[in-house]
Design a protein around this motif. Sequence first.
Motif, PDB file in Angstrom:
ATOM      1  N   ILE A 154       0.827  -1.215   0.000  1.00 27.14           N
ATOM      2  CA  ILE A 154       0.000   0.000   0.000  1.00 27.14           C
ATOM      3  C   ILE A 154       0.862   1.267   0.000  1.00 27.14           C
ATOM      4  O   ILE A 154       0.366   2.358   0.273  1.00 27.14           O
ATOM      5  N   SER A 155       2.119   1.150  -0.355  1.00 24.61           N
ATOM      6  CA  SER A 155       3.019   2.306  -0.348  1.00 24.61           C
ATOM      7  C   SER A 155       2.582   3.401  -1.319  1.00 24.61           C
ATOM      8  O   SER A 155       2.940   4.563  -1.132  1.00 24.61           O
ATOM      9  N   ALA A 156       1.784   3.070  -2.326  1.00 29.19           N
ATOM     10  CA  ALA A 156       1.281   4.094  -3.250  1.00 29.19           C
ATOM     11  C   ALA A 156       0.379   5.111  -2.544  1.00 29.19           C
ATOM     12  O   ALA A 156       0.138   6.200  -3.055  1.00 29.19           O
ATOM     13  N   LEU A 157      -0.094   4.774  -1.342  1.00 28.25           N
ATOM     14  CA  LEU A 157      -0.947   5.682  -0.571  1.00 28.25           C
ATOM     15  C   LEU A 157      -0.134   6.685   0.251  1.00 28.25           C
ATOM     16  O   LEU A 157      -0.705   7.545   0.917  1.00 28.25           O
ATOM     17  N   GLU A 158       1.178   6.598   0.196  1.00 25.33           N
ATOM     18  CA  GLU A 158       2.069   7.467   0.979  1.00 25.33           C
ATOM     19  C   GLU A 158       1.704   8.953   0.880  1.00 25.33           C
ATOM     20  O   GLU A 158       1.621   9.627   1.908  1.00 25.33           O
ATOM     21  N   LYS A 216      -1.368   9.620   3.230  1.00 25.63           N
ATOM     22  CA  LYS A 216      -1.491   8.977   4.544  1.00 25.63           C
ATOM     23  C   LYS A 216      -1.834   9.944   5.671  1.00 25.63           C
ATOM     24  O   LYS A 216      -2.391   9.528   6.676  1.00 25.63           O
ATOM     25  N   GLU A 217      -1.553  11.229   5.505  1.00 29.89           N
ATOM     26  CA  GLU A 217      -1.943  12.221   6.517  1.00 29.89           C
ATOM     27  C   GLU A 217      -3.460  12.273   6.689  1.00 29.89           C
ATOM     28  O   GLU A 217      -3.952  12.673   7.732  1.00 29.89           O
ATOM     29  N   ARG A 218      -4.178  11.861   5.652  1.00 29.67           N
ATOM     30  CA  ARG A 218      -5.640  11.925   5.671  1.00 29.67           C
ATOM     31  C   ARG A 218      -6.284  10.548   5.848  1.00 29.67           C
ATOM     32  O   ARG A 218      -7.489  10.424   5.737  1.00 29.67           O
TER      33      ARG A 218
END
Length: 163
Positions: free
Chosen positions: A52-56, A59-61
């Motif tokens: 799920i690193s594409a969500l980096e 990730k704050e949200r």
Amino acid sequence: APSRLMASPASSVTPKRIVFFMQNQGFDPKTCIPEGMNSSGSLAKAKLPDPISALEPYKERLHIINGLHGIHTSPSHSAFFGALGGYRGSDGVPPSASTIDYELSKALPQTLLPHLCIGMDSIENMKTKPTIATLSASGAGSPIFMHSNPNHLYQMLYLLVGK
């Protein structure tokens, strides 16, 4: 503008989204739960696992609800509609009620695509079965189709957004 298409028709605020990660042959938490995260919470300070690193950038949200399971829904590999419905399910059995993803989509602000199911399988299976109905439902006997062929999904999304 494309950014406007992502927003709710009545608001300039980007609406909330809920994503369910489902695996039908057993779930390995390492695929989407950051190491050391033992409870639900924000992903803002977490090191995201590779899958799920594409969500980096987002990730704050993002928050994760950790620890949900459907052990009560099936004694075998998959409960099919029961996995998101909380009821017993199995292969070839139609949904007996709506699923949580559908119910949550009704509670969120309306968008261009209020409820989108995307599935993955081997490329051969995705080509021969571009849509399947096995997980989401709007009610008893009312399955919601999942898009499995990435080429069809891409064409559908961009044709829809382009209009």
